[in-house]
Structures are given as C-alpha cells and as structure tokens.
Scaffold this motif. Structure first.
Motif, PDB file in Angstrom:
ATOM      1  N   VAL A 212      44.299  36.904  36.460  1.00 55.93           N
ATOM      2  CA  VAL A 212      44.665  37.778  37.575  1.00 55.93           C
ATOM      3  C   VAL A 212      43.430  38.496  38.115  1.00 55.93           C
ATOM      4  O   VAL A 212      42.540  38.875  37.360  1.00 55.93           O
ATOM      5  N   VAL A 213      43.401  38.634  39.443  1.00 58.09           N
ATOM      6  CA  VAL A 213      42.373  39.408  40.137  1.00 58.09           C
ATOM      7  C   VAL A 213      43.072  40.460  40.988  1.00 58.09           C
ATOM      8  O   VAL A 213      44.028  40.164  41.705  1.00 58.09           O
ATOM      9  N   TYR A 214      42.585  41.698  40.892  1.00 55.75           N
ATOM     10  CA  TYR A 214      43.108  42.790  41.718  1.00 55.75           C
ATOM     11  C   TYR A 214      42.061  43.114  42.781  1.00 55.75           C
ATOM     12  O   TYR A 214      40.946  43.516  42.456  1.00 55.75           O
ATOM     13  N   ASP A 215      42.430  42.950  44.045  1.00 56.91           N
ATOM     14  CA  ASP A 215      41.452  43.027  45.128  1.00 56.91           C
ATOM     15  C   ASP A 215      41.923  43.987  46.224  1.00 56.91           C
ATOM     16  O   ASP A 215      42.872  43.704  46.949  1.00 56.91           O
ATOM     17  N   SER A 216      41.234  45.135  46.343  1.00 55.95           N
ATOM     18  CA  SER A 216      41.523  46.095  47.414  1.00 55.95           C
ATOM     19  C   SER A 216      40.452  46.039  48.498  1.00 55.95           C
ATOM     20  O   SER A 216      40.494  46.842  49.440  1.00 55.95           O
ATOM     21  N   VAL A 217      39.512  45.126  48.375  1.00 56.65           N
ATOM     22  CA  VAL A 217      38.408  45.044  49.329  1.00 56.65           C
ATOM     23  C   VAL A 217      38.796  44.193  50.535  1.00 56.65           C
ATOM     24  O   VAL A 217      38.544  44.546  51.682  1.00 56.65           O
ATOM     25  N   GLY A 218      39.413  43.033  50.276  1.00 56.36           N
ATOM     26  CA  GLY A 218      39.947  42.236  51.373  1.00 56.36           C
ATOM     27  C   GLY A 218      39.055  41.101  51.804  1.00 56.36           C
ATOM     28  O   GLY A 218      38.663  40.243  51.013  1.00 56.36           O
ATOM     29  N   GLN A 219      38.710  41.118  53.075  1.00 56.88           N
ATOM     30  CA  GLN A 219      38.050  39.990  53.727  1.00 56.88           C
ATOM     31  C   GLN A 219      36.797  39.507  53.001  1.00 56.88           C
ATOM     32  O   GLN A 219      36.624  38.312  52.756  1.00 56.88           O
ATOM     33  N   SER A 220      35.923  40.424  52.622  1.00 58.87           N
ATOM     34  CA  SER A 220      34.623  40.017  52.090  1.00 58.87           C
ATOM     35  C   SER A 220      34.693  39.472  50.667  1.00 58.87           C
ATOM     36  O   SER A 220      33.744  38.814  50.214  1.00 58.87           O
ATOM     37  N   THR A 221      35.768  39.732  49.944  1.00 63.52           N
ATOM     38  CA  THR A 221      35.865  39.259  48.560  1.00 63.52           C
ATOM     39  C   THR A 221      36.947  38.197  48.363  1.00 63.52           C
ATOM     40  O   THR A 221      37.158  37.724  47.249  1.00 63.52           O
ATOM     41  N   TRP A 222      37.628  37.826  49.427  1.00 64.43           N
ATOM     42  CA  TRP A 222      38.773  36.917  49.346  1.00 64.43           C
ATOM     43  C   TRP A 222      38.429  35.612  48.613  1.00 64.43           C
ATOM     44  O   TRP A 222      39.086  35.247  47.634  1.00 64.43           O
ATOM     45  N   ILE A 223      37.398  34.917  49.051  1.00 63.90           N
ATOM     46  CA  ILE A 223      37.058  33.623  48.450  1.00 63.90           C
ATOM     47  C   ILE A 223      36.539  33.809  47.025  1.00 63.90           C
ATOM     48  O   ILE A 223      36.906  33.061  46.108  1.00 63.90           O
ATOM     49  N   ALA A 224      35.711  34.824  46.806  1.00 61.92           N
ATOM     50  CA  ALA A 224      35.198  35.076  45.454  1.00 61.92           C
ATOM     51  C   ALA A 224      36.338  35.372  44.492  1.00 61.92           C
ATOM     52  O   ALA A 224      36.301  34.963  43.324  1.00 61.92           O
ATOM     53  N   SER A 225      37.364  36.069  44.971  1.00 62.53           N
ATOM     54  CA  SER A 225      38.522  36.360  44.126  1.00 62.53           C
ATOM     55  C   SER A 225      39.251  35.083  43.750  1.00 62.53           C
ATOM     56  O   SER A 225      39.590  34.858  42.581  1.00 62.53           O
ATOM     57  N   LEU A 226      39.503  34.236  44.734  1.00 60.32           N
ATOM     58  CA  LEU A 226      40.194  32.969  44.452  1.00 60.32           C
ATOM     59  C   LEU A 226      39.378  32.107  43.488  1.00 60.32           C
ATOM     60  O   LEU A 226      39.933  31.469  42.578  1.00 60.32           O
ATOM     61  N   ASP A 227      38.068  32.096  43.663  1.00 57.83           N
ATOM     62  CA  ASP A 227      37.192  31.264  42.821  1.00 57.83           C
ATOM     63  C   ASP A 227      37.051  31.814  41.400  1.00 57.83           C
ATOM     64  O   ASP A 227      36.507  31.141  40.529  1.00 57.83           O
ATOM     65  N   SER A 228      37.544  33.035  41.166  1.00 56.85           N
ATOM     66  CA  SER A 228      37.476  33.637  39.828  1.00 56.85           C
ATOM     67  C   SER A 228      38.730  33.370  39.008  1.00 56.85           C
ATOM     68  O   SER A 228      38.784  33.735  37.828  1.00 56.85           O
ATOM     69  N   LEU A 229      39.728  32.744  39.630  1.00 60.18           N
ATOM     70  CA  LEU A 229      41.023  32.555  38.978  1.00 60.18           C
ATOM     71  C   LEU A 229      41.153  31.230  38.257  1.00 60.18           C
ATOM     72  O   LEU A 229      40.655  30.189  38.712  1.00 60.18           O
ATOM     73  N   LYS A 230      41.865  31.283  37.138  1.00 58.65           N
ATOM     74  CA  LYS A 230      42.268  30.065  36.442  1.00 58.65           C
ATOM     75  C   LYS A 230      43.268  29.285  37.292  1.00 58.65           C
ATOM     76  O   LYS A 230      43.832  29.812  38.252  1.00 58.65           O
ATOM     77  N   ARG A 231      43.530  28.053  36.885  1.00 58.10           N
ATOM     78  CA  ARG A 231      44.588  27.268  37.515  1.00 58.10           C
ATOM     79  C   ARG A 231      45.911  28.039  37.436  1.00 58.10           C
ATOM     80  O   ARG A 231      46.247  28.587  36.398  1.00 58.10           O
ATOM     81  N   ARG A 232      46.614  28.126  38.530  1.00 51.03           N
ATOM     82  CA  ARG A 232      47.882  28.842  38.680  1.00 51.03           C
ATOM     83  C   ARG A 232      47.730  30.350  38.435  1.00 51.03           C
ATOM     84  O   ARG A 232      48.678  31.035  38.060  1.00 51.03           O
ATOM     85  N   GLY A 233      46.535  30.877  38.668  1.00 54.22           N
ATOM     86  CA  GLY A 233      46.295  32.316  38.526  1.00 54.22           C
ATOM     87  C   GLY A 233      46.866  33.100  39.691  1.00 54.22           C
ATOM     88  O   GLY A 233      47.255  32.546  40.723  1.00 54.22           O
ATOM     89  N   LEU A 234      46.879  34.415  39.515  1.00 49.73           N
ATOM     90  CA  LEU A 234      47.486  35.317  40.499  1.00 49.73           C
ATOM     91  C   LEU A 234      46.429  36.183  41.179  1.00 49.73           C
ATOM     92  O   LEU A 234      45.692  36.909  40.516  1.00 49.73           O
ATOM     93  N   MET A 235      46.397  36.128  42.497  1.00 49.15           N
ATOM     94  CA  MET A 235      45.540  36.987  43.313  1.00 49.15           C
ATOM     95  C   MET A 235      46.388  38.140  43.853  1.00 49.15           C
ATOM     96  O   MET A 235      47.365  37.924  44.568  1.00 49.15           O
ATOM     97  N   VAL A 236      46.051  39.367  43.466  1.00 46.71           N
ATOM     98  CA  VAL A 236      46.792  40.556  43.904  1.00 46.71           C
ATOM     99  C   VAL A 236      45.947  41.273  44.951  1.00 46.71           C
ATOM    100  O   VAL A 236      44.979  41.950  44.635  1.00 46.71           O
TER     101      VAL A 236
END
Length: 327
Positions: A212-236
């Motif tokens: 899981v990744v918790y992201d309150s930053v938004g646009q600038s961290t969107w791709i980095a957040s997705l790339d930090s997740l395991k398979r079937r991980g959750l982006m919050v």
C-alpha cells in the motif's frame, strides 16, 4: 458581531479578509462554540483558490477548531455550555471567533488534551486513523510508503505507524524534514529531491515493493507511487498538494500489476455520531497514552488576523507538522 475570515472571490492568500460577521443563533441541531484554537489544513487552500469551489460567496473558511460550548440548539442533547469540545468536519467558517456547528460533528474533548493539541490534530489525526486502520489495515512489521512524511498528516502517521509496530517509509523534500520524520517514528525516509522514490522503495524492500502507498501529493508522485506497489497493491490517493491526478488511463493499473486505486476522505469514513466517537476516541487515546505528540511549533501559531501570512507559509512548504490560528 464576531471577527472571522471570509473571501468574496477565489484566489491567493490575499483574498482572505479579517472582518466583522453577524453570527446567527444556533439552529435546533447546532452547537455554538467559542473557538480557542483553529486548525489550518491544506484543503483550506483548495477551497480558497477555487480548486474546490464554494456554492456561495462571500464565504467563510476552515472546518476545524477546538473550544468551549457557548449555547446549544433546542434539539441538542449531550452537550451544555462550558463543555470543552473539538470539531474537524464543521461547515465552512471555523476561521472565526465563534462558530455554529451541527451536533453530529462535535466531539467532547478530554481534560488531558489542550485546545491547541486538539485543533492541530482533529482532522489530520482522524485521517491517519482511517487510513492505517480502515482503508487498509496496516499490520505489525509491515513496510508501507507514505508521502509528505514531515507534513501535518505525515508526522502523525509516523508516530501512529511506530505505535502499530509497522515500518513506514516516508518521503520528504529536504534533509531537515527527513530528520524530523525519522525522529517521529519513520522506519526509513526518501528525499525525493535527490532520490528516485520507486527505486529506493525496491532497495529498502529487497525488490519486494509494498502492499500500500498513501499519497496526498497527487500529480507529481502518481507514477512513482504506482511503481512502488506490489502486484495487486493498493494506491490510496487522499490529497493533491501538487495538483490533482486527472486523465488517468485505467490500463496503466493493469500494466503495472493489476493495481487498485481508491480516493477516500474523512467524510466517507466519519459520517455519523458513532463513527466520529470511534475515530476521535482512537485519536484521543493515542495522545493521552503518550504515543502521539501533536504540539505545534511556536512559529506556526498565527493570530487569526494574520491568516494571509499563515497561508503563504503553508503553501511555501516551510511548515513541519500542524499550524494554528488563534482568535
């Protein structure tokens, strides 16, 4: 008449005016509260700027404060004048000396917690509560990623994660903020000014990445957040300090491992008296137990009339933790 902050058009901090306001008597279900400390939240800048436009102008601003009950509406039960209270989901207008708030949004404040502590952590603390316990339940020893770890929500998340026995990787924008996050309880920190977030997450997890990744930053961290997740991980995605995430091609979630994305808010998780009592009790217990420190730096406490300076300071990213307005 009471003093309050209002704006007649959307824009920068300069649109905020310190003015007289004719406050009405509380409605049947409302509690009139004399604010002793007022919480400043990043969402307030979204409302002021027009990212979250208001229905009518002029408008008050702010939803969070702590103080003392002055009077109650005819249908209010469980509250009386003199009670110490906190609210984090009031109607716009908390940037005021006195404010009328629906009963369902008001929580009793324990004697062991100051007005400044309560106003500094009500919205932020209950946000961390639902994020780490309800949106996704963080387990002991679990590694997860939390952006803006030295911000108001982030520093509470650092401490809450430590109390859970979890391993929070926090992102920050400077070495000074990295030290602050580590001191608060972050397991590891990533300075996004000098390090690649996703690559560093892979290193810290021996290639496993996180659930899981918790992201309150938004646009600038969107791709980095997705790339930090395991398979079937959750982006919050629970905020957009760098701008909203728009125009998303849902196919990218499949390409990066069948990922899940949710966009929660406190209002979705705390929508009635029972949910408010549960979330506020969890927060107050953390403070009273000594596991959570929400004291505000003196330089981040502003007089109500100095609200323009407070907003400029917040948006400059110079603050660490919470900021307050004092009537």
């Amino acid at each position: 008449m009471v003093k309050r902050i209002e704006f007649v058009q959307h824009g920068g901090p300069e649109v905020l005016n310190y003015t007289d306001f004719d406050l009405k008597e509380p409605a049947d279900n409302e509690i009139q509260i004399e604010n002793h400390a007022i919480g400043i939240n990043y969402i307030d800048t979204y409302v002021r700027s027009g990212l979250y436009p208001v229905a009518n102008l002029p408008s008050g601003l702010g939803t969070e404060a702590a103080g003392v009950v002055v009077r109650t509406g005819s249908q209010v039960t469980g509250f009386r004048p003199g009670d110490r209270v906190m609210y984090a989901q009031g109607p716009l207008g908390a940037y005021s000396e006195v404010h009328n708030v629906p009963q369902h949004a008001v929580a009793h404040l324990p004697d062991g917690i100051s007005f400044q502590q309560a106003a500094a952590c009500g919205l932020k603390g209950m946000t961390v509560y639902y994020l780490l316990n309800q949106t996704y339940q963080i387990k002991r020893d679990e590694i997860f990623l939390f952006h803006a770890a030295a911000g108001g929500v982030g520093l509470i998340a650092c401490q809450w994660a430590k109390a859970l026995g979890a391993k929070m990787i926090g992102t920050v924008g400077s070495d000074e903020k990295a030290q602050r996050a580590k001191a608060a309880g972050a397991w590891e920190v990533i300075n996004y000014q000098t390090e690649d977030i996703a690559e560093r997450v892979k290193e810290l997890t021996q290639g496993e990445k996180v659930n899981v990744v918790y992201d309150s930053v938004g646009q600038s961290t969107w791709i980095a957040s997705l790339d930090s997740l395991k398979r079937r991980g959750l982006m919050v995605s629970f905020g957009n300090a760098s701008g909203p995430v728009t125009g998303v091609n849902l196919g990218i979630l499949n390409q990066k491992g069948g990922l899940y994305v949710t966009r929660p808010s406190l209002g979705v998780y705390v929508s009635d008296r029972a949910e408010l009592d549960q979330a506020s009790k969890a927060l107050f217990d953390m403070i009273l137990s000594g596991k959570l420190n929400v004291d505000v730096p003196e330089q981040q406490i502003f007089a109500l009339k100095d609200v323009q300076t407070a907003h400029r300071t917040l948006e400059s990213r110079k603050t660490q933790g919470s900021s307050l307005l004092i009537p």
